[in-house]
Design an enzyme around this catalytic site. Structure first.
Site, mmCIF file in Angstrom:
data_model
loop_
_atom_site.group_PDB
_atom_site.id
_atom_site.type_symbol
_atom_site.label_atom_id
_atom_site.label_comp_id
_atom_site.label_asym_id
_atom_site.label_seq_id
_atom_site.Cartn_x
_atom_site.Cartn_y
_atom_site.Cartn_z
ATOM 1 N N HIS A 178 1.037 -1.336 -0.024
ATOM 2 C CA HIS A 178 -0.023 0.114 -0.028
ATOM 3 C C HIS A 178 0.837 1.190 0.126
ATOM 4 O O HIS A 178 0.314 2.331 0.472
ATOM 5 C CB HIS A 178 -1.099 0.120 1.115
ATOM 6 C CG HIS A 178 -1.727 -1.386 1.503
ATOM 7 N ND1 HIS A 178 -2.910 -1.432 0.801
ATOM 8 C CD2 HIS A 178 -1.387 -2.291 2.113
ATOM 9 C CE1 HIS A 178 -3.302 -2.744 1.375
ATOM 10 N NE2 HIS A 178 -2.561 -3.099 1.923
ATOM 11 N N SER A 231 17.293 20.216 -14.490
ATOM 12 C CA SER A 231 16.153 21.048 -14.223
ATOM 13 C C SER A 231 16.813 22.405 -14.971
ATOM 14 O O SER A 231 18.033 22.857 -14.311
ATOM 15 C CB SER A 231 15.638 21.253 -12.976
ATOM 16 O OG SER A 231 14.748 22.412 -13.059
#
Length: 480
Positions: free
Chosen positions: A155, A285
């Site tokens: 999960h 970036s």
């Protein structure tokens, strides 16, 4: 303004991502030279079975298999609105002696469909060694890190420990299944063969004056000459488009595997536990110079999503083929078949590059373990106390209270998990204070993970890799 290659759209699959061998496999050069080879094979087989075709005609066809005049073919197609007849005329123009027997008895799908089956077969032959190389690289990684404990996640929440190598073996398991599926799809391919306009072989029965044995032998001969063991026993004008469904489904399934692998790597990169390769001059970036984005894995996920969407084309085409054939398959298949293989090829090239340069940060992994392991070890601590003479219920309550205090520190104050320090400081647990280090050793929480990796590699991975001996070398360097 002068014409430029930058003036028109070109699929990035060809210009940026796919290999030269795969882009060639679906190129006009291979397609139309294969058409000419198929016309030549048909003529050879018809000659062998007694039709009046001369050696000179066959030699003329063989000499011109790769000399396609694309400008002339385009002019012919503009006039005829028929791509096969355009190329029949273009081929005949350079083979004047053979012109009367080119395409003799055949229908357009003789060259169209049979060529597609050759391209599908050759496409799988390009992909399968690449799948094997990805398996090999990740198997090396799994073996190296088979014993390195790491947090397991269910999960996407911390769960029982596993190992870095065991997680990689889960990736490998999917790829091993993909190799088997691709090989099966490849081996299931047959040749359309020589079947005529609606699959009845009527035109060839007329050519051979009703001699059924010669018609059957013609189909067998051309199939063998094209490198196939069998042709489809029955077909309409085309081979059943269910074949395309099977091929695109296994490629989409491969895409799902790669997407899962690369999603895991992206999450682990976010946690700074594992990183994909990052060149010294690479820029993460344009605005944030410190970033190390997992761009290879992100690319794989993007391409995989596209690949997984493509079987819908084959399914819809199959469903809408009326009677013996409708032509609404043609334009779709020109795109969906080639782009499925080019996309799969692009994924495997990038995944191999990732597998060759994965970086693991054990100290970060250990820090994450130390944040969660004290909670996971609570049952071990209770058992040790009981063995030392304690009461299980009393011990459970003591651990519960200390665990909640430690959890509040982590969640409300942003502090580190100090459950172990609380247990060390608690007199109640003094009988096992000297056992705490061994009770909290991550290696005691990984079960048989290392042995499972070794067994899996030996029993399931090595047999796959043995099929590709001599094809596993070569490192991938991405240019974009």
């Amino acid at each position: 303004m002068a014409a430029s290659s930058h003036d028109k759209y070109c699929t990035p699959l060809a210009s940026r991502y796919a290999s030269k061998e795969m882009t060639y496999n679906f190129s006009d050069a291979k397609k139309f030279s294969t058409w000419r080879k198929l016309w030549t094979l048909l003529a050879k087989a018809e000659q062998e079975l007694g039709l009046p075709i001369t050696d000179e005609q066959i030699k003329e066809m063989e000499a011109n298999q790769d000399t396609v005049d694309y400008d002339r073919a385009a002019r012919e197609e503009k006039e005829t609105r028929h791509d096969v007849m355009a190329h029949v005329r273009t081929f005949a123009a350079v083979c004047p002696t053979a012109a009367p027997i080119i395409h003799l008895g055949a229908t357009s799908c003789y060259v169209g469909d049979n060529t597609d089956l050759i391209l599908l077969r050759d496409g799988f032959d390009i992909l399968l060694p690449k799948v094997a190389r990805c398996i090999h690289r990740l198997a090396t990684f799994a073996k190296e890190y088979k014993s390195l404990p790491t947090l397991g996640f269910t999960h996407l929440q911390p769960a029982q420990l596993t190992t870095v190598g065991k997680r990689a073996s889960l990736w490998l398991q999917d790829l091993v299944m993909d190799e088997r599926a691709l090989a099966r799809a490849r081996d299931d391919l047959r040749f359309r063969g020589v079947k005529g306009t609606t699959g009845t072989q009527a035109s060839f029965l007329q050519l051979f004056e009703g001699n059924e044995e010669k018609v059957k032998r013609l189909d067998e001969l051309v199939t063998q000459l094209a490198g196939f063991k069998q042709s489809y026993s029955v077909c309409g004008q085309t081979y059943t488009r269910k074949v395309d469904v099977e091929c695109l489904n296994v490629l989409a399934s491969l895409g799902a595997s790669v997407h899962k692998i690369c999603t895991d790597i992206r999450i682990l990169a976010n946690m700074k536990e594992i990183e994909e390769p990052f060149e010294s001059s690479q820029i993460g970036s344009s605005a944030m110079p410190y970033k190390r984005n997992p761009m290879r894995s992100e690319r794989c996920c993007a391409l995989a999503r596209f690949l997984m969407s493509l079987p819908a084309n084959a399914l819809n085409t199959t469903a809408t083929q009326w009677m013996e054939r409708t032509l609404d398959d043609s334009a779709n298949r020109r795109i969906s078949l080639a782009e499925s293989f080019l996309t799969a090829d692009s994924l495997l090239t990038t995944l191999q590059n990732i597998g060759e340069g994965l970086v693991v940060y054990p100290k970060v992994i250990q820090r994450h373990i130390s944040q969660e392991l004290p909670f996971m070890a609570s049952e071990n601590i209770i058992m040790a106390m009981v063995k030392a003479g304690g009461n299980r219920q009393e011990c459970h309550e003591e651990v519960r209270v200390l665990s909640q205090e430690a959890a509040n520190k982590v969640k409300q104050e942003g502090e580190e998990n100090d459950l172990v320090e609380r247990i060390r400081a608690c007199p109640y647990f003094s009988p096992i204070h000297n056992q705490l280090d061994s009770l909290l050793d991550p290696a005691t929480f990984i079960g048989r993970a290392p042995q499972q990796v070794v067994e899996f590699l030996k029993n399931e991975v090595d047999p796959v890799l043995s099929k590709y001996e001599g094809q596993l070398e070569g490192k991938i360097t991405l240019t974009v």
